[in-house]
Design a protein around this motif. Structure first.
Motif, PDB file in Angstrom:
ATOM      1  N   ALA A  17       0.834  -1.206   0.000  1.00 53.96           N
ATOM      2  CA  ALA A  17       0.000   0.000   0.000  1.00 53.96           C
ATOM      3  C   ALA A  17       0.865   1.251   0.000  1.00 53.96           C
ATOM      4  CB  ALA A  17      -0.935  -0.006   1.208  1.00 53.96           C
ATOM      5  N   ALA A  18       1.933   1.241   0.792  1.00 53.60           N
ATOM      6  CA  ALA A  18       2.818   2.403   0.862  1.00 53.60           C
ATOM      7  C   ALA A  18       3.547   2.625  -0.457  1.00 53.60           C
ATOM      8  CB  ALA A  18       3.817   2.222   2.004  1.00 53.60           C
ATOM      9  N   GLY A 102       9.530  21.102  -3.600  1.00 52.17           N
ATOM     10  CA  GLY A 102      10.345  20.301  -4.504  1.00 52.17           C
ATOM     11  C   GLY A 102      11.643  19.809  -3.906  1.00 52.17           C
ATOM     12  N   ASN A 103      11.675  19.611  -2.562  1.00 53.28           N
ATOM     13  CA  ASN A 103      12.937  19.204  -1.934  1.00 53.28           C
ATOM     14  C   ASN A 103      13.001  17.714  -1.602  1.00 53.28           C
ATOM     15  OD1 ASN A 103      11.468  18.837   0.415  1.00 53.28           O
ATOM     16  ND2 ASN A 103      12.274  20.658   1.452  1.00 53.28           N
ATOM     17  N   ASN A 104      12.005  16.942  -2.024  1.00 58.57           N
ATOM     18  CA  ASN A 104      12.042  15.465  -1.942  1.00 58.57           C
ATOM     19  C   ASN A 104      11.822  14.903  -0.544  1.00 58.57           C
ATOM     20  OD1 ASN A 104      12.907  15.809  -4.648  1.00 58.57           O
ATOM     21  ND2 ASN A 104      15.049  15.773  -4.010  1.00 58.57           N
ATOM     22  N   GLU A 105      11.602  15.737   0.462  1.00 64.19           N
ATOM     23  CA  GLU A 105      11.509  15.280   1.855  1.00 64.19           C
ATOM     24  C   GLU A 105      10.047  15.027   2.231  1.00 64.19           C
ATOM     25  OE1 GLU A 105      13.471  18.262   4.172  1.00 64.19           O
ATOM     26  OE2 GLU A 105      15.423  17.873   3.285  1.00 64.19           O
ATOM     27  N   PHE A 106       9.459  14.022   1.630  1.00 65.68           N
ATOM     28  CA  PHE A 106       8.072  13.674   1.956  1.00 65.68           C
ATOM     29  C   PHE A 106       7.967  12.160   2.047  1.00 65.68           C
ATOM     30  CE2 PHE A 106       8.581  14.841  -2.525  1.00 65.68           C
ATOM     31  CZ  PHE A 106       8.284  13.647  -3.166  1.00 65.68           C
ATOM     32  N   THR A 107       6.954  11.707   2.778  1.00 72.56           N
ATOM     33  CA  THR A 107       6.829  10.282   3.080  1.00 72.56           C
ATOM     34  C   THR A 107       5.368   9.838   2.997  1.00 72.56           C
ATOM     35  OG1 THR A 107       6.542  10.716   5.444  1.00 72.56           O
ATOM     36  CG2 THR A 107       8.795  10.318   4.685  1.00 72.56           C
ATOM     37  N   VAL A 108       5.188   8.529   3.004  1.00 76.33           N
ATOM     38  CA  VAL A 108       3.891   7.887   3.196  1.00 76.33           C
ATOM     39  C   VAL A 108       3.936   7.201   4.558  1.00 76.33           C
ATOM     40  CG1 VAL A 108       2.273   6.151   2.348  1.00 76.33           C
ATOM     41  CG2 VAL A 108       3.660   7.472   0.714  1.00 76.33           C
ATOM     42  N   ASN A 109       2.972   7.490   5.420  1.00 72.92           N
ATOM     43  CA  ASN A 109       2.928   6.902   6.760  1.00 72.92           C
ATOM     44  C   ASN A 109       1.715   5.987   6.900  1.00 72.92           C
ATOM     45  OD1 ASN A 109       4.940   8.836   7.198  1.00 72.92           O
ATOM     46  ND2 ASN A 109       3.631  10.159   8.440  1.00 72.92           N
ATOM     47  N   ILE A 110       1.942   4.733   7.255  1.00 75.83           N
ATOM     48  CA  ILE A 110       0.834   3.817   7.518  1.00 75.83           C
ATOM     49  C   ILE A 110       1.125   3.057   8.810  1.00 75.83           C
ATOM     50  CG2 ILE A 110      -0.595   1.937   6.661  1.00 75.83           C
ATOM     51  CD1 ILE A 110       0.260   2.602   3.850  1.00 75.83           C
ATOM     52  N   ALA A 111       0.185   3.116   9.741  1.00 74.55           N
ATOM     53  CA  ALA A 111       0.314   2.404  11.017  1.00 74.55           C
ATOM     54  C   ALA A 111      -0.885   1.491  11.203  1.00 74.55           C
ATOM     55  CB  ALA A 111       0.407   3.387  12.182  1.00 74.55           C
ATOM     56  N   ILE A 123       6.959   3.458   6.889  1.00 76.58           N
ATOM     57  CA  ILE A 123       7.189   4.810   6.377  1.00 76.58           C
ATOM     58  C   ILE A 123       7.974   4.643   5.081  1.00 76.58           C
ATOM     59  CG2 ILE A 123       8.418   6.985   6.691  1.00 76.58           C
ATOM     60  CD1 ILE A 123       7.851   6.831   9.646  1.00 76.58           C
ATOM     61  N   TYR A 124       7.393   5.135   4.009  1.00 81.93           N
ATOM     62  CA  TYR A 124       8.015   5.020   2.696  1.00 81.93           C
ATOM     63  C   TYR A 124       8.466   6.397   2.233  1.00 81.93           C
ATOM     64  CZ  TYR A 124       8.509   3.786  -2.276  1.00 81.93           C
ATOM     65  OH  TYR A 124       8.977   3.581  -3.553  1.00 81.93           O
ATOM     66  N   VAL A 125       9.688   6.477   1.743  1.00 86.54           N
ATOM     67  CA  VAL A 125      10.258   7.714   1.210  1.00 86.54           C
ATOM     68  C   VAL A 125      10.394   7.516  -0.297  1.00 86.54           C
ATOM     69  CG1 VAL A 125      12.043   9.463   1.543  1.00 86.54           C
ATOM     70  CG2 VAL A 125      11.602   7.797   3.357  1.00 86.54           C
ATOM     71  N   PRO A 126       9.358   7.860  -1.064  1.00 87.73           N
ATOM     72  CA  PRO A 126       9.322   7.431  -2.460  1.00 87.73           C
ATOM     73  C   PRO A 126      10.431   7.998  -3.333  1.00 87.73           C
ATOM     74  CG  PRO A 126       7.485   8.917  -1.975  1.00 87.73           C
ATOM     75  CD  PRO A 126       8.117   8.554  -0.673  1.00 87.73           C
ATOM     76  N   TYR A 127      10.834   9.233  -3.093  1.00 86.36           N
ATOM     77  CA  TYR A 127      11.866   9.826  -3.946  1.00 86.36           C
ATOM     78  C   TYR A 127      13.176   9.050  -3.829  1.00 86.36           C
ATOM     79  CZ  TYR A 127      14.736  13.261  -6.338  1.00 86.36           C
ATOM     80  OH  TYR A 127      15.580  13.875  -7.232  1.00 86.36           O
ATOM     81  N   PHE A 128      13.473   8.560  -2.627  1.00 90.09           N
ATOM     82  CA  PHE A 128      14.732   7.856  -2.395  1.00 90.09           C
ATOM     83  C   PHE A 128      14.574   6.337  -2.419  1.00 90.09           C
ATOM     84  CE2 PHE A 128      15.259  11.986  -0.212  1.00 90.09           C
ATOM     85  CZ  PHE A 128      16.309  12.478  -0.979  1.00 90.09           C
ATOM     86  N   GLY A 129      13.352   5.846  -2.592  1.00 88.92           N
ATOM     87  CA  GLY A 129      13.134   4.410  -2.659  1.00 88.92           C
ATOM     88  C   GLY A 129      13.513   3.681  -1.381  1.00 88.92           C
TER      89      GLY A 129
END
Length: 280
Positions: A17-18, A102-111, A123-129
């Motif tokens: 899902a993340a 546009g600084n890439n510092e965003f995440t997906v949070n699922i608990a 916690i997924y950091v999509p820009y950095f994989g």
């Protein structure tokens, strides 16, 4: 829920899902002229990426038949959710301001919350994989090279094979590394840091957006995180478990109490986090 059920069934659901939400975010991120920015009632921004990530998570986790409490979902009164034994607590895009910058510092949070305590987290950091995940009593892990994928279908075995146990850095530093919010730093944060300097001497401040700050402490690349501005439960639940399973802690700044979840008011108190090897 047994440990085997969490590991074998719900970990892949959480993980996939993340990753799928990350793919939805990155699809919008590549088209900065069409973010479709709006504002919630509290005047915080919401974008097409927030909404797309929410839809991806809702679709991916809907088959678990476990209710979802999401920042981008419909508002739910406490009376509706207070007796949930099991639910997903979700921030589809944490760090919307960082996304817009546009600084890439965003995440997906699922608990995954069980009796209002986090049982499993991603916690997924999509820009950095990078995918961080944890199970209560099972440790915290990071997987590298997890590319955003709208049809992600990782199996339990593949996830486990890719994981590296946290913390990965354990050597004590001469300088205390303090993580702070890049976009929500306040005078109270600065005063707290000055008080730390008076106690311990040299302090290095590291600005970072989103829940990634929890992951930095879990890895051991930062020691301390103080937050003196508004957050909600979906901002902290996943990160708190990942940090705890890496040996760290999260406590209310005012009285040192544990954070509480599924409250009538979903806002958190100000808080402070410490890595496993933080001596402060």
């Amino acid at each position: 829920m047994t440990e085997d059920e969490l590991r074998m069934h719900l970990l892949p659901e959480l993980f996939n899902a993340a990753v799928r939400a990350g793919a939805a975010i990155m699809e919008v991120y590549r088209h900065s002229d069409d973010y479709a920015v709006g504002y919630r009632d509290d005047r915080t921004p919401v974008t097409a990426a927030d909404r797309a990530a929410h839809r991806a998570i809702k679709e991916a986790l809907g088959r678990t038949r476990i209710p979802i409490l999401s920042e981008e979902g419909r508002a739910m009164r406490c009376e509706e959710r207070c007796n949930w034994e099991l639910f997903w607590l979700v921030d589809p895009l944490d760090g919307t301001l960082e996304f817009l910058k546009g600084n890439n510092e965003f995440t997906v949070n699922i608990a995954l919350m069980e009796n209002n305590r986090c049982r499993g987290a991603a916690i997924y950091v999509p820009y950095f994989g990078r995918m961080y995940y944890a199970g209560r009593g099972e440790g915290a892990w990071v997987c590298e090279g997890i590319a955003p994928d709208a049809s992600a279908d990782y199996t339990y075995g593949r996830i486990v094979a890719a994981g590296r146990r946290l913390p990965s850095q354990t050597k004590a530093r001469d300088v205390l590394r303090v993580a702070v919010s890049r976009s929500h730093r306040t005078p109270e944060t600065d005063a707290h840091i000055e008080a730390l300097r008076r106690r311990v001497g040299a302090v290095e401040v590291v600005e970072q957006g989103s829940s990634y700050k929890f992951c930095m402490l879990a890895e051991g690349v930062a020691d301390y995180y103080v937050r003196t501005s508004d957050t909600c439960e979906w901002d902290t639940a996943a990160g708190e478990l990942i940090l705890a399973e890496a040996g760290g802690s999260t406590r209310s700044l005012a009285d040192g109490a544990a954070l509480r979840y599924n409250k009538e008011d979903l806002r958190n108190p100000w808080f402070v986090c410490r890595s496993r090897d933080c001596g402060v």
